[in-house]
Write a protein that holds these residues in place. Sequence first.
Motif, short mmCIF file in Angstrom:
data_model
loop_
_atom_site.label_atom_id
_atom_site.label_comp_id
_atom_site.label_asym_id
_atom_site.label_seq_id
_atom_site.Cartn_x
_atom_site.Cartn_y
_atom_site.Cartn_z
N ASP A 456 0.85 -1.18 0.00
CA ASP A 456 0.00 0.00 0.00
C ASP A 456 0.89 1.25 0.00
OD1 ASP A 456 0.96 0.34 2.59
OD2 ASP A 456 -0.91 -0.24 3.57
N ASP A 457 0.29 2.41 0.21
CA ASP A 457 1.07 3.66 0.16
C ASP A 457 2.13 3.74 1.23
OD1 ASP A 457 -0.52 4.39 -1.94
OD2 ASP A 457 -1.88 5.66 -0.75
N ASP A 458 1.94 2.98 2.32
CA ASP A 458 2.93 2.99 3.41
C ASP A 458 3.98 1.90 3.26
OD1 ASP A 458 1.61 5.11 4.75
OD2 ASP A 458 0.15 3.69 5.56
N GLY A 459 3.92 1.17 2.15
CA GLY A 459 4.89 0.09 1.93
C GLY A 459 4.53 -1.21 2.61
N VAL A 460 3.31 -1.26 3.18
CA VAL A 460 2.85 -2.47 3.86
C VAL A 460 2.12 -3.36 2.86
CG1 VAL A 460 1.27 -3.38 5.63
CG2 VAL A 460 2.66 -1.35 6.12
N GLY A 461 2.43 -4.64 2.89
CA GLY A 461 1.77 -5.60 2.01
C GLY A 461 1.88 -6.99 2.60
N GLU A 462 1.52 -7.98 1.81
CA GLU A 462 1.60 -9.36 2.31
C GLU A 462 3.05 -9.84 2.29
OE1 GLU A 462 -0.47 -13.75 1.85
OE2 GLU A 462 -0.78 -12.25 0.27
N ILE A 463 3.47 -10.42 3.40
CA ILE A 463 4.85 -10.91 3.55
C ILE A 463 4.96 -12.28 2.88
CG2 ILE A 463 6.68 -11.47 5.18
CD1 ILE A 463 5.20 -9.71 7.25
N CYS A 464 5.93 -12.42 1.98
CA CYS A 464 6.14 -13.68 1.24
C CYS A 464 7.59 -14.13 1.40
CB CYS A 464 5.82 -13.49 -0.25
SG CYS A 464 4.21 -12.77 -0.59
N PHE A 465 7.80 -15.45 1.40
CA PHE A 465 9.14 -15.99 1.55
C PHE A 465 9.40 -17.09 0.52
CE2 PHE A 465 7.97 -14.64 5.88
CZ PHE A 465 9.03 -13.78 6.16
N ARG A 466 10.66 -17.28 0.23
CA ARG A 466 11.08 -18.48 -0.48
C ARG A 466 12.46 -18.89 0.01
NH1 ARG A 466 12.08 -16.40 -6.74
NH2 ARG A 466 13.93 -15.11 -6.33
N GLY A 467 12.75 -20.18 -0.12
CA GLY A 467 14.01 -20.71 0.38
C GLY A 467 13.90 -22.20 0.58
N PRO A 468 14.98 -22.84 1.01
CA PRO A 468 14.97 -24.31 1.18
C PRO A 468 14.08 -24.79 2.32
CG PRO A 468 17.01 -23.37 2.03
CD PRO A 468 16.30 -22.26 1.34
N ASN A 469 13.60 -23.87 3.15
CA ASN A 469 12.76 -24.23 4.29
C ASN A 469 11.26 -24.21 3.98
OD1 ASN A 469 13.15 -21.38 4.01
ND2 ASN A 469 12.13 -21.08 5.96
N ILE A 470 10.88 -23.79 2.77
CA ILE A 470 9.46 -23.67 2.44
C ILE A 470 8.87 -25.06 2.17
CG2 ILE A 470 7.77 -22.67 0.85
CD1 ILE A 470 9.29 -20.65 2.63
N MET A 471 7.68 -25.28 2.71
CA MET A 471 7.01 -26.59 2.63
C MET A 471 6.86 -27.08 1.19
SD MET A 471 2.94 -25.86 3.10
CE MET A 471 2.05 -24.76 1.98
N MET A 472 6.62 -28.37 1.06
CA MET A 472 6.35 -28.97 -0.24
C MET A 472 4.94 -28.64 -0.71
SD MET A 472 7.87 -32.72 0.75
CE MET A 472 7.69 -33.44 -0.90
N GLY A 473 4.05 -28.36 0.22
CA GLY A 473 2.66 -28.07 -0.10
C GLY A 473 1.76 -28.68 0.95
N TYR A 474 0.45 -28.60 0.74
CA TYR A 474 -0.52 -29.20 1.65
C TYR A 474 -0.90 -30.58 1.13
CZ TYR A 474 -1.05 -24.46 3.52
OH TYR A 474 -0.80 -23.23 4.08
N TYR A 475 -0.94 -31.54 2.01
CA TYR A 475 -1.15 -32.94 1.64
C TYR A 475 -2.50 -33.13 0.93
CZ TYR A 475 -1.29 -38.03 2.01
OH TYR A 475 -1.36 -39.37 1.73
N LYS A 476 -2.39 -33.61 -0.32
CA LYS A 476 -3.57 -33.90 -1.15
C LYS A 476 -4.55 -32.72 -1.19
CE LYS A 476 -3.28 -38.88 -1.17
NZ LYS A 476 -3.97 -40.17 -1.05
N ASN A 477 -3.99 -31.53 -1.29
CA ASN A 477 -4.80 -30.33 -1.32
C ASN A 477 -4.13 -29.31 -2.25
OD1 ASN A 477 -6.45 -28.12 -0.85
ND2 ASN A 477 -6.56 -28.45 1.36
#
Length: 629
Positions: A456-477
């Motif tokens: 937004d105008d204040d530089g606030v937004g949704e925090i996102c990450f990537r790296g070797p620690n990020i999950m594989m996903g949600y099981y069967k979802n």
Amino acid sequence: MSINSTTETSRRDADSKVEDSSDIREEYRQIKAREMEEMQAIMDAIKESKDPAIRHTWRRPVTDIKNILETSAELYGDKPLFLQKFNKDEPFQEISYSKVLADVNALGTALIELGLKGKHIGVIGKNCYEWAESYLAVVGGTGVVVPLDKELNEEELSQLTTSGELSAVITMDKHYDIFKRIKERDDNILDFVINVGMHSNENADKGLLSWHKLREHGYELVKAGDKSFIDAEIINTDMAIILFTSGTTGTSKGVMLNNKNICSNVMVAQTYLNIEVGDIFFSVLPIHHTYECTCTFIESMYCGATMAFCQGLKYIVKDLQEVKPHLMLAVPLIYENFYSKISRQIKKSGKEKQLKALMKISRITKHVGIDVSKPATKKITDLFGGRMKMLIVGGAAIDGEIMDFYRDLGITAVQGYGLTETSPMVSLNPEDAKLIDNASAGHLLPFVECMISDKDDDGVGEICFRGPNIMMGYYKNKESTDEVIRDGWFHTGDLGYLSDKDYVYITGRKKNVIIAANGKNVFPEELEFYLMKNECIEECMVWGDEDNDDQLKRGIYATIKPNRELLTEELGGDVTDEQVREYIERIVDKQNETMPLFKKINHVIIRDRDFNKTTGLKIRRFVEDNKWS
């Protein structure tokens, strides 16, 4: 065909199988070599980094959790990995690294013989050695471990048994009868219920087994030469763990983690903190959560430290004084309760001003290695056992004044940030006092990248990450996975910003945002943070009712649980409910004076009941009953 030709054919078939087996083992060795090269590259890059937050770079690369246990057993042998009271009237007992490895190998071998190789196995119960051993025996070469929340009810556990596709569950007495009943249902594939509290196998034919007898049998198998578990192949990018998110099971998602996720997180997290061989971690949070599991359990094992199991929250002070630990991880509520009790005792003693003055002087003298406040604060630090050197907080924001108070006592106090989906740590404040930023959720960990989406105008937004620690996903979802992992970035649902020095700042949860009448965003976490600065408020939850048909009932609500004990001291022994309400409303009014109109709290609800919380001690915001008195 002659006997000789048959024999020759059999010999050729046997030789072929040996060659095939040899080829498979060679292929596996090459895979493990590549894994080790990748982890070594992480450590090499950390050692070469100029980031001032990185202070400790002497650790070894590891490829998987079993590799951590095996190498640590080799390095630390007879040193204690765990401390536990097996009976309340007995002292804490030590379980060495070597003993843990032998126990795990035995239990894992027995589990494989049961036919559980590659299967999903649940583990549920209190924090204890038996839980930790079971976890290691599953994840170390048997199958996929599914840690379960011991506070869930039977229907919720039944749902997770089905959706998690559990073939077995390792439980303690408390949940044994529950899982016996679940096993009899026809909506799951549960074959075995293995009870830690049972010492005989009277109902083995029904799949009801004694954990102790199973491990004994495993020792016999290993002694006889069974190496099915010891030589089990572990590919560190294969699914190893399914962790169900907290909340109602109807919306719980199974977070899939692999060994690389966990090991990379363990390797990088310790670079900011001084964890020495022989240090004792005090375990008080539920071990089925990634926060406690990764950052206390696995981290201890990796660093040559010891993990001491607290018997429960009501024993926390007694156990701290007996164990005399060096490090503890907890949520803000635990540290806030300690701070509140200590502050009240100081006020009662009449020495509040003297102690504050002494601590102020000590902040200066500490720069030259002298702590002038130590004699005066010894009684306080003795509450933690007298050797506590580090308190780590996560799970929610904590008042910086509380963190400063602990640092004034000579205890390093830092906070970090993470999620189940990130294994969990993504940021952590370094131990160096010059680099700690209490307002932040910590400095980005090495090899973790952060992006702020939709600013937004204040530089606030949704925090996102990537790296070797990020999950594989949600099981069967896949649908839910695709919602949160986009273009390789994990979208946390948390709102905030990233500083130019790589510190993460959180302003609130995306789904918790209250839309004010003027269209501006109000973060309930911010208002709660300010309210909780007053000790007369024990807990609170801020929420919005923007769409109520009754215009007088619209606006921002604060449901507040007062600290009755403190209010009795403030207002006198015969304090009435009306006096409590007036006192709390004055606190809210005072806060409102500092807020813009759209952030003002319009309605106050006084609540004396406990809030419905997760086992991580977070208030469940979307439980309707939590809103009311």
